[in-house]
Motif scaffolding. Structure first.
Motif, PDB file in Angstrom:
ATOM      1  N   ARG A 141      37.923  34.954  53.047  1.00  0.00           N
ATOM      2  CA  ARG A 141      38.419  36.319  53.220  1.00  0.00           C
ATOM      3  C   ARG A 141      39.070  36.828  51.917  1.00  0.00           C
ATOM      4  N   ALA A 142      39.929  35.976  51.325  1.00  0.00           N
ATOM      5  CA  ALA A 142      40.605  36.359  50.084  1.00  0.00           C
ATOM      6  C   ALA A 142      39.572  36.570  48.974  1.00  0.00           C
ATOM      7  N   ASP A 143      38.530  35.737  48.958  1.00  0.00           N
ATOM      8  CA  ASP A 143      37.486  35.890  47.940  1.00  0.00           C
ATOM      9  C   ASP A 143      36.827  37.265  48.085  1.00  0.00           C
ATOM     10  N   PHE A 144      36.534  37.652  49.321  1.00  0.00           N
ATOM     11  CA  PHE A 144      35.865  38.937  49.543  1.00  0.00           C
ATOM     12  C   PHE A 144      36.779  40.100  49.159  1.00  0.00           C
ATOM     13  N   LEU A 145      38.027  40.035  49.618  1.00  0.00           N
ATOM     14  CA  LEU A 145      38.937  41.166  49.388  1.00  0.00           C
ATOM     15  C   LEU A 145      39.343  41.286  47.922  1.00  0.00           C
ATOM     16  N   GLY A 146      39.152  40.219  47.155  1.00  0.00           N
ATOM     17  CA  GLY A 146      39.473  40.252  45.725  1.00  0.00           C
ATOM     18  C   GLY A 146      38.383  40.915  44.894  1.00  0.00           C
ATOM     19  N   ARG A 147      37.295  41.330  45.527  1.00  0.00           N
ATOM     20  CA  ARG A 147      36.176  41.932  44.791  1.00  0.00           C
ATOM     21  C   ARG A 147      36.336  43.443  44.667  1.00  0.00           C
ATOM     22  N   SER A 148      35.535  44.043  43.763  1.00  0.00           N
ATOM     23  CA  SER A 148      35.590  45.493  43.561  1.00  0.00           C
ATOM     24  C   SER A 148      35.036  46.196  44.804  1.00  0.00           C
ATOM     25  N   PRO A 149      35.425  47.459  45.032  1.00  0.00           N
ATOM     26  CA  PRO A 149      34.878  48.205  46.173  1.00  0.00           C
ATOM     27  C   PRO A 149      33.348  48.234  46.155  1.00  0.00           C
ATOM     28  N   ALA A 150      32.744  48.395  44.978  1.00  0.00           N
ATOM     29  CA  ALA A 150      31.270  48.468  44.906  1.00  0.00           C
ATOM     30  C   ALA A 150      30.654  47.151  45.364  1.00  0.00           C
ATOM     31  N   SER A 151      31.261  46.048  44.930  1.00  0.00           N
ATOM     32  CA  SER A 151      30.749  44.732  45.306  1.00  0.00           C
ATOM     33  C   SER A 151      30.931  44.509  46.812  1.00  0.00           C
ATOM     34  N   ARG A 152      32.089  44.937  47.351  1.00  0.00           N
ATOM     35  CA  ARG A 152      32.332  44.768  48.798  1.00  0.00           C
ATOM     36  C   ARG A 152      31.329  45.585  49.606  1.00  0.00           C
ATOM     37  N   THR A 153      31.065  46.811  49.130  1.00  0.00           N
ATOM     38  CA  THR A 153      30.101  47.661  49.838  1.00  0.00           C
ATOM     39  C   THR A 153      28.731  46.985  49.850  1.00  0.00           C
TER      40      THR A 153
END
Ligand SMILES: Cc1cc2nc3c(=O)[nH]c(=O)nc-3n(C[C@H](O)[C@H](O)[C@H](O)COP(=O)(O)O)c2cc1C
Length: 232
Positions: A141-153
């Motif tokens: 979860r922390a790995d995902f939330l640490g990414r840029s908005p574009a990467s998360r999208t």
């Protein structure tokens, strides 16, 4: 209307073999020295030295590594991904992907892998192999939330490695996602997984223009890492 065909060229296109020959031999340049006898006690300490040197030498994308897995047909499969972390001693190497992707499914079947990096600026290769486990959910979860908005999208749209019918299909999925979650989504995809490769072996390989390449392999032993130099 169909475009007119290209006129015949008086110079036939070079073959792939010609192009490969034109590339010349690899590593025909000044490369750093590496003395395996003077290497530190752990692969993590040597990785730190090499990574600092790579950053100083502006090696492009030094965190891009090849992950090799075993596919259900028994053949290896490999692709590049980003190294997300390494423990101080070099014992655990983290990468992230969707558990439902082909590589995620391979790891569910055969929980072991190899990571390989090549830094051409310095003629350096690093090879790691060992069993792989999924990290606890809070770390994924922390790995995902640490990414840029574009990467998360991009990751939330998911469906990695499934057929894409058209660019329009992709745009439509993005639009749907934006309507639901906005431009900076914080919902974590169910399959997003941080994987930890527990290294049994880590090899450092230093190329040399004169072909006297040097190799040092660290193997995990009871309390420490055994070091052995290998013939190239
Ligand atoms: C520089 C680079 C970095 C990449 N990083 C990742 C990554 O961190 N995670 C990931 O799942 N795919 C990453 N990819 C895409 C993978 O190479 C691959 O195309 C994708 O994960 C699908 O692989 P699979 O079909 O074997 O599961 C990256 C590709 C490149 C070239």
């Amino acid at each position: 209307m169909n475009a007119a065909p290209d006129p015949p060229s008086s110079h036939p296109a070079p073959s792939l073999a010609d192009l490969l020959r034109a590339a010349g031999p690899p590593m025909a340049r000044d490369l750093p020295d590496f003395d395996p006898a003077a290497a530190p006690a752990t692969p993590g300490a040597l990785l730190r030295e090499w990574l600092e040197a790579a950053l100083t030498a502006a090696v492009p994308d030094p965190t891009a590594v090849v992950l090799s897995t075993v596919a259900p047909d028994g053949l290896p499969d490999a692709r590049v991904l980003v190294l997300r972390g390494v423990t101080g001693d070099g014992g655990e190497w983290a990468f992230a992907t969707d558990a439902g992707s082909p590589k995620g499914r391979h790891l569910a079947e055969v929980p072991g892998a190899a990571l390989t990096a090549y830094w051409p600026t310095q003629g350096r290769q690093i090879r790691v192999r060992g069993p792989v486990v999924a990290a606890p959910a809070d770390r994924s979860r922390a790995d995902f939330l640490g990414r840029s908005p574009a990467s998360r999208t991009a990751m939330l749209i998911g469906r990695q490695s499934e057929p894409l019918a058209s660019a329009a299909e992709w745009t439509a999925e993005e639009e749907t996602l934006r309507t639901r979650h906005g431009d900076a989504p914080r919902e974590v995809p169910a399959g997003h997984t941080l994987y930890l490769l527990r290294a049994t072996d880590v090899e450092f390989w230093q190329g040399s223009a004169d072909r006297r390449h040097r190799r040092l392999r660290y193997t995990r032993a009871e309390q420490e890492w055994e070091r052995i130099e290998l013939w190239p």
